[in-house]
Design a protein around this motif. Structure first.
Motif, PDB file in Angstrom:
ATOM      1  N   VAL A   1       0.863  -1.174   0.000  1.00  0.00           N
ATOM      2  CA  VAL A   1       0.000   0.000   0.000  1.00  0.00           C
ATOM      3  C   VAL A   1       0.899   1.224   0.000  1.00  0.00           C
ATOM      4  O   VAL A   1       1.913   1.253   0.698  1.00  0.00           O
ATOM      5  N   SER A   2       0.533   2.222  -0.791  1.00  0.00           N
ATOM      6  CA  SER A   2       1.240   3.504  -0.796  1.00  0.00           C
ATOM      7  C   SER A   2       0.265   4.597  -0.404  1.00  0.00           C
ATOM      8  O   SER A   2      -0.825   4.685  -0.957  1.00  0.00           O
ATOM      9  N   VAL A   3       0.690   5.403   0.535  1.00  0.00           N
ATOM     10  CA  VAL A   3      -0.075   6.578   0.943  1.00  0.00           C
ATOM     11  C   VAL A   3       0.892   7.742   0.893  1.00  0.00           C
ATOM     12  O   VAL A   3       1.774   7.859   1.753  1.00  0.00           O
ATOM     13  N   GLY A   4       0.776   8.531  -0.149  1.00  0.00           N
ATOM     14  CA  GLY A   4       1.742   9.610  -0.346  1.00  0.00           C
ATOM     15  C   GLY A   4       3.109   9.013  -0.610  1.00  0.00           C
ATOM     16  O   GLY A   4       3.269   8.142  -1.465  1.00  0.00           O
ATOM     17  N   SER A   5       4.089   9.439   0.158  1.00  0.00           N
ATOM     18  CA  SER A   5       5.445   8.925  -0.017  1.00  0.00           C
ATOM     19  C   SER A   5       5.730   7.715   0.871  1.00  0.00           C
ATOM     20  O   SER A   5       6.822   7.159   0.845  1.00  0.00           O
ATOM     21  N   VAL A   6       4.749   7.291   1.655  1.00  0.00           N
ATOM     22  CA  VAL A   6       4.918   6.153   2.555  1.00  0.00           C
ATOM     23  C   VAL A   6       4.432   4.889   1.855  1.00  0.00           C
ATOM     24  O   VAL A   6       3.329   4.842   1.334  1.00  0.00           O
ATOM     25  N   ARG A   7       5.279   3.865   1.854  1.00  0.00           N
ATOM     26  CA  ARG A   7       4.926   2.582   1.230  1.00  0.00           C
ATOM     27  C   ARG A   7       5.092   1.469   2.271  1.00  0.00           C
ATOM     28  O   ARG A   7       6.126   1.361   2.915  1.00  0.00           O
ATOM     29  N   VAL A   8       4.064   0.663   2.417  1.00  0.00           N
ATOM     30  CA  VAL A   8       4.093  -0.488   3.333  1.00  0.00           C
ATOM     31  C   VAL A   8       3.986  -1.721   2.467  1.00  0.00           C
ATOM     32  O   VAL A   8       2.995  -1.910   1.761  1.00  0.00           O
ATOM     33  N   GLU A   9       5.039  -2.581   2.504  1.00  0.00           N
ATOM     34  CA  GLU A   9       4.988  -3.788   1.682  1.00  0.00           C
ATOM     35  C   GLU A   9       5.710  -4.984   2.273  1.00  0.00           C
ATOM     36  O   GLU A   9       5.462  -6.100   1.854  1.00  0.00           O
ATOM     37  N   THR A  10       6.575  -4.799   3.240  1.00  0.00           N
ATOM     38  CA  THR A  10       7.274  -5.949   3.814  1.00  0.00           C
ATOM     39  C   THR A  10       6.453  -6.534   4.967  1.00  0.00           C
ATOM     40  O   THR A  10       5.685  -5.814   5.613  1.00  0.00           O
ATOM     41  N   PRO A  11       6.619  -7.815   5.223  1.00  0.00           N
ATOM     42  CA  PRO A  11       5.910  -8.415   6.359  1.00  0.00           C
ATOM     43  C   PRO A  11       6.231  -7.710   7.677  1.00  0.00           C
ATOM     44  O   PRO A  11       5.343  -7.515   8.510  1.00  0.00           O
ATOM     45  N   GLU A  12       7.491  -7.287   7.825  1.00  0.00           N
ATOM     46  CA  GLU A  12       7.897  -6.594   9.051  1.00  0.00           C
ATOM     47  C   GLU A  12       7.175  -5.251   9.192  1.00  0.00           C
ATOM     48  O   GLU A  12       6.749  -4.877  10.290  1.00  0.00           O
TER      49      GLU A  12
END
Length: 84
Positions: A42-53
């Motif tokens: 998921v990307s919200v602006g410049s923040v991207r969450v994609e690793t399990p951690e």
């Protein structure tokens, strides 16, 4: 002498255990998907969450936001019409 109903003190502990179990599930599921080459991201602006951690930490810190976000991003949207 104890006040309140029995089990009242256990409620927050049970909620915490459920949240931690769901966090562990998110981490495990995200790892399986990453190994299959289908990461949940998921990307919200410049923040991207994609690793399990990152998913685990997000759920651990701000569960009320990240857990539903993970469900939607992974295609397990329980809020969509027509879902099982």
């Amino acid at each position: 002498m104890m006040t309140g109903t029995p089990g009242t003190a256990l409620a927050p502990i049970l909620v915490l255990l459920v949240v931690l179990a769901l966090d562990a599930w998110v981490y495990s599921d995200a790892r399986k998907r990453l190994r299959r080459g289908d990461p949940v991201s998921v990307s919200v602006g410049s923040v991207r969450v994609e690793t399990p951690e990152a998913w685990f930490l997000g759920c651990l810190i701000l569960w009320v936001v990240f857990f539903p976000l993970y469900l939607v991003a992974s295609g397990r949207n329980p809020f969509a019409h027509g879902s099982r």
